[in-house]
Scaffold this active site. Structure first.
Site, short mmCIF file in Angstrom:
data_model
loop_
_atom_site.label_atom_id
_atom_site.label_comp_id
_atom_site.label_asym_id
_atom_site.label_seq_id
_atom_site.Cartn_x
_atom_site.Cartn_y
_atom_site.Cartn_z
CD GLU A 156 56.56 -27.58 -16.20
OE1 GLU A 156 55.66 -27.89 -17.00
OE2 GLU A 156 57.34 -26.65 -16.38
CD GLU A 315 61.48 -28.03 -17.94
OE1 GLU A 315 60.79 -27.42 -18.78
OE2 GLU A 315 61.10 -29.07 -17.39
C1 GAL Z 1 57.84 -27.56 -19.42
C2 GAL Z 1 57.95 -29.06 -19.25
C3 GAL Z 1 58.87 -29.66 -20.28
C4 GAL Z 1 58.55 -29.13 -21.64
C5 GAL Z 1 58.62 -27.63 -21.61
C6 GAL Z 1 58.29 -26.97 -22.90
O1 GAL Z 1 56.68 -27.07 -18.93
O2 GAL Z 1 58.40 -29.39 -17.97
O3 GAL Z 1 58.74 -31.06 -20.23
O4 GAL Z 1 57.29 -29.55 -22.00
O5 GAL Z 1 57.69 -27.15 -20.71
O6 GAL Z 1 58.28 -25.57 -22.79
#
Ligand code: GAL
Length: 702
Positions: A156, A315
Site C-alpha cells: 500500500e 486484501e
Molecule cells: C491494509 C494493510 C494491511 C492491514 C490492513 C488492515 O491497509 O495493507 O497490512 O494493515 O490494512 O485493514
C-alpha cells in the site's frame, strides 16, 4: 476469445490471505496447525513477507531466509502457492537509526522519527541501497521456487515526502517538464499574479504548510510529481525483481481511490492490478446495497486499468477491521456476498488480511480467518471455508472478463485540480461522489460499465459519461471528438474543460481545447447554490428533475436544447443539449441534475445505440463474465430479504447446481452464478481441462 487466466498453475480462482509466520516462529505447533486449517478453508495461496524486513535482516548485513524457505516449501507441498512481498513497507529500527534520511519529511518540514510503516522516503539513496541489497538476496533465495507465483511490491505505497532530496528531485522533474525553460513554467503557472515569478528552477519549493500554496499549477505539479516519484520507486523494485526472477509477474496493492497516487498511471508499471477492499458494511448512513454499489465502482476502477484481464482482490476482511470509526462485524452471509461480488466484478481472487490474529500490537483485534481462540470452530472460519468451497465451484470463471458497453471517465489529475480549484462552494465539488453516482445510474439501467481514464481507448463503448472533466490532458479533447464522430454517445457535464494540464484556464469559452465546437455550447457563467437552494431541469415533455449545487449558464451556438432551467434569472435557458456530429452525439448537462434525470439521458443514449439493458430489482446486482469456459451471470442480493430476479438467460447455477429458467431466486444476502446458455458453449467440465498442469508458469500478463 483467449484464455485470460493469470495463474494456470493454480487451476482456478485464488483463495488466499496475508500470512505472517515470522510472528510465530517460536510456536511450531501453531504453524503446523495453520497449514491444516488452511487446507480445511480451501486456501490455495498466501501472501508472505509483508513487513518482514526485521525478520530477514535483524541487524545490518545479517540475513535469515531459512524460515521463509521452510514455510514456502511446506505450503507448496500442501497445495498453497505464495505471493511474496518485498518487505519495504516498514523499516527495522536499526535502519532508521543508521540512515535517518530514510525517514520522511512532512509538509510542515518535520522529519518523522522511527515507527509505524509505509513511510520511507522514496528518493533516499541510502534507503534504496539497503532495500536493493535485501531484495536482491531475497529474490535469489526464492528464484525458481515452484510455489512463487507473484511479487507484491512493498505494501500500500502512499504518502508524500518533503525532504531536501525530494524537493531537489521535484525541481529536476519540473526542469524536464518545462524543457528547462523557467519562462515556460512562469507562463503555465501564471506567476505574474502576486509577484510569484520565478527566476530559476532552484527557487521553487513544493507547497509546504508554511510556504507557497496559492499557485494551482504548482500544487498540481507537486501531486503529479509525488505520484511519478512513487512510480519511479516501483520501477526500481520491479527492475531488481525482473533481473533476478525474470518471468515472475509483479503487482502492488492499491487502496481504493487513494488520494495521493495516480493509480491509472502507476498500473503501467505492474503486470496485474490488485487492491485492498475494506468497506464499512452495515454503517448507519446507508443500506448495504448502497455500500455495495460503492464497492462495485471501486472494483470497476481497478478493472478499468487493465481492462481485458482479471484483477486481484489482494486484501479484504473476513469479519471486521480495526480502523473505521465504528468496526462492525460482517453479518452472517455478507462475507460470502462481498467475496462473490469481487469475482462478479472481474477479480480472480478473494484474499484476506489476515490469516491469524497477532497477539499484540496495532492489529491485534483486526479480523482474521483464525481468531485468538485458535480453532476452526468459529462462525468466521466456517464462512471463510464456505467461500473456499464456492470458489472451487467457480473454477470455470477463472480468466474470464467483463465486456462493458458504457464507461465513466475518471482521472486523478482532474481530481486533484477540482479539489484545489479556488472557488465554487467548499462542500459542493464532490467529484468522486459524482463519478460514483454516474456509475450507479448506469448500473441501475442495466448496462455493464467500466471506469477508465480519459486517455483509454473508447471505441468499445456505446456511451461515455464524462462528469466534471475540468482538466483536459493533451489529446483528451481530440480523442473525445473522434469518439463522437465515430459513432459514440458522449455525455459531458458542467465544469467541463476549464483548464489544461497545468491548471491554466482555456481562453475562448468552456469547454475548451476544441470541445466547444463538439458540443455546440459554451458555458458563460457558473452559479453555486447554497445547500438548501434548488433549481429544476425541465424537459420538453414536461418531465422535471431537481438540480443542486452547480448550474452553468450556457450560450448555445449549434445544439438542440432538450431541457431548460426552471427557476432563477436563467429560467428558460438551456440546461441539457445535444449535438449530432458525424455518426455520434455530444450531450451536455450543464447542472448537477438528480440521478433520475441523468438516467433519462443515459437511457435515451443507450436505447438509441441499440444496447440491451438488463435492469434488476432494487438491491440486486448483476454482472456477466465471459471467457473460453463459458458465459457466467452473477446475481447478488444485497438485501436481507429473499428476492427474485429476471434471469438474463437460463442455465445452471454453479453454486447450487440448480437449473434455472426465467427467474433467479435469491436468499437473503444470497447469490447465484448462472452458466448462461448463450453461445451453446462447451460443457464446463470439458472446458476445464484447458488449465495447464501444476508447475507451469505462463500466465497472461501485460
Ligand atoms: C491494509 C494493510 C494491511 C492491514 C490492513 C488492515 O491497509 O495493507 O497490512 O494493515 O490494512 O485493514
Amino acid at each position: 476469445m483467449t484464455d485470460k487466466t493469470l495463474f494456470p498453475q493454480i487451476g482456478g480462482l485464488i483463495h488466499g490471505c496475508d500470512y505472517n509466520p515470522e510472528q510465530w516462529l517460536d510456536r511450531p505447533d501453531i504453524l503446523k496447525e495453520d497449514i491444516r486449517m488452511m487446507r480445511k478453508a480451501g486456501i490455495n495461496c498466501v501472501t508472505l513477507g509483508v513487513f518482514s524486513w526485521a525478520a530477514y535482516e535483524p541487524r545490518q548485513g545479517e540475513f535469515h531466509f531459512d524460515w521463509l524457505l521452510r514455510e514456502m516449501d511446506e505450503l507448496y507441498e500442501n497445495g498453497v502457492y505464495t505471493v511474496l512481498a518485498t518487505p519495504t513497507g516498514a523499516r527495522p529500527a536499526w535502519l532508521d537509526r543508521a540512515y535517518p534520511e530514510a525517514m520522511r519529511v512532512n509538509r510542515d518540514g518535520s522529519r518523522n522519527l522511527h515507527g509505524l510503516r509505509h513511510n520511507h522516503c522514496p528518493t533516499s539513496p541510502a534507503f534504496r541501497e539497503r532495500a536493493e541489497e535485501l531484495i536482491r538476496r531475497l529474490a535469489k533465495e526464492v528464484r525458481g521456487h515452484p510455489g512463487l507465483i507473484l511479487w507484491h511490491i512493498s505494501n500500500e505505497l502512499g504518502g508524500e515526502c518533503f525532504c531536501p532530496l525530494c524537493r531537489e528531485k521535484f525541481r529536476e522533474y519540473l526542469r524536464r517538464r518545462f524543457d528547462n525553460d523557467i519562462e515556460k513554467l512562469n507562463r503555465a503557472w501564471w506567476t505574474a499574479f502576486w509577484s510569484h515569478t520565478y527566476g530559476d528552477f532552484d527557487e521553487i519549493d513544493p507547497p509546504m504548510a508554511h510556504g507557497e500554496s496559492s499557485i494551482m499549477g504548482l500544487n498540481l505539479a507537486w501531486r503529479e510529481f509525488t505520484s511519478w516519484n512513487m512510480g519511479e520507486y516501483i520501477r526500481f523494485e520491479r527492475e531488481l525483481l525482473n533481473r533476478v526472477t525474470p518471468g515472475v509477474p509483479v503487482t502492488t496493492n492499491f487502496m481504493r481511490l487513494y488520494g495521493t497516487l495516480d493509480y491509472q498511471d502507476l498500473s503501467k508499471n505492474l503486470d496485474v492490478v490488485s487492491w485492498d477492499s475494506y468497506p464499512d458494511y452495515h454503517n448507519d448512513r446507508e443500506t448495504l446495497a448502497r455500500t455495495a454499489e460503492g464497492v462495485a465502482f471501486d472494483h470497476a476502477v481497478m478493472r478499468g486499468m487493465k481492462r481485458d484481464m482479471p484483477f486481484l482482490l489482494m486484501e479484504s476482511t473476513p469479519s471486521l477491521v480495526n480502523w473505521h470509526s465504528c468496526n462492525k462485524l460482517k453479518r452472517p452471509g455478507v462475507h460470502r456476498l462481498s467475496s462473490l461480488q469481487a469475482v462478479a466484478c472481474g477479480a480472480d481472487s478473494v484474499q484476506y488480511f489476515q490469516w491469524r490474529k497477532g497477539r499484540g500490537s496495532y492489529e491485534q483485534y483486526h479480523g482474521a480467518v483464525v481468531d485468538h481462540l485458535g480453532t476452526d470452530d468459529t462462525r468466521v472460519f466456517r464462512e471463510v471455508a464456505e467461500v473456499g468451497e464456492l470458489l472451487k465451484k467457480l473454477r470455470p470463471v477463472t480468466g474470464s472478463v467483463l465486456e462493458a458497453r458504457a464507461a465513466v471517465l475518471f482521472d486523478w489529475s482532474n481530481r486533484w485540480a477540482v479539489a484545489d480549484l479556488p472557488g465554487l462552494g467548499k462542500e459542493c465539488k464532490k467529484y468522486e461522489d459524482v463519478c460514483r453516482a454516474q456509475y450507479a445510474c448506469l448500473r441501475r439501467l442495466g448496462v455493464e460499465t467500466d471506469v477508465v481514464s480519459p486517455l483509454a481507448g473508447l471505441d468499445r463503448y456505446a456511451l461515455v459519461a464524462a462528469p466534471m472533466l475540468y482538466l483536459l490532458k493533451p489529446g483528451t479533447a481530440r480523442r473525445l471528438t473522434e469518439y463522437v464522430r465515430g459513432g459514440g454517445r458522449l455525455v459531458m457535464t458542467y465544469l467541463a474543460g476549464y483548464v489544461d494540464e497545468t491548471a491554466l484556464c482555456f481562453l475562448g469559452g468552456f469547454p475548451g481545447d476544441g470541445l466547444r465546437e463538439l458540443f455546440g455550447v459554451c458555458s458563460e457563467e457558473i452559479d453555486t447554490l447554497y445547500p438548501s437552494d434548488r433549481n429544476r431541469a425541465v424537459f420538453s415533455d414536461g418531465e422535471e428533475f431537481e438540480i443542486r449545487d452547480l448550474c452553468e449558464v450556457l450560450r448555445v451556438s449549434d445544439a438542440e436544447t432538450l431541457a431548460v432551467y426552471g427557476d432563477d434569472f436563467y429560467a428558460g435557458t438551456p440546461v441539457v443539449t445535444r449535438k449530432r456530429t458525424g455518426r455520434g452525439e455530444a450531450w451536455y448537462a450543464a447542472a448537477r441534475i438528480e440521478d433520475r434525470g441523468m438516467e433519462r439521458i443515459y437511457r435515451r443514449c443507450l436505447e438509441d445505440a441499440g444496447v440491451e439493458l438488463r435492469p434488476m430489482p432494487e438491491g440486486i446486482e448483476y454482472h456477466q463474465r465471459r471467457g473460453v469456459r463459458g458465459t457466467f451471470g452473477f446475481y447478488l442480493n444485497h438485501t436481507d430479504a429473499p428476492q427474485q430476479a429476471p434471469a438474463v438467460s437460463g442455465g445452471r447455477d454453479l453454486l447450487s447446481g440448480a437449473e434455472l429458467q426465467d427467474t433467479v431466486r435469491l436468499e437473503p444476502y444470497g447469490a447465484a452464478v448462472v452458466e448462461e446458455n448463450l453461445n451453446g458453449g462447451e460443457p464446463v467440465e470439458k472446458a476445464l481441462t484447458g488449465f495447464s498442469d501444476k508447475g507451469e508458469r505462463a500466465g497472461n500478463f501485460r
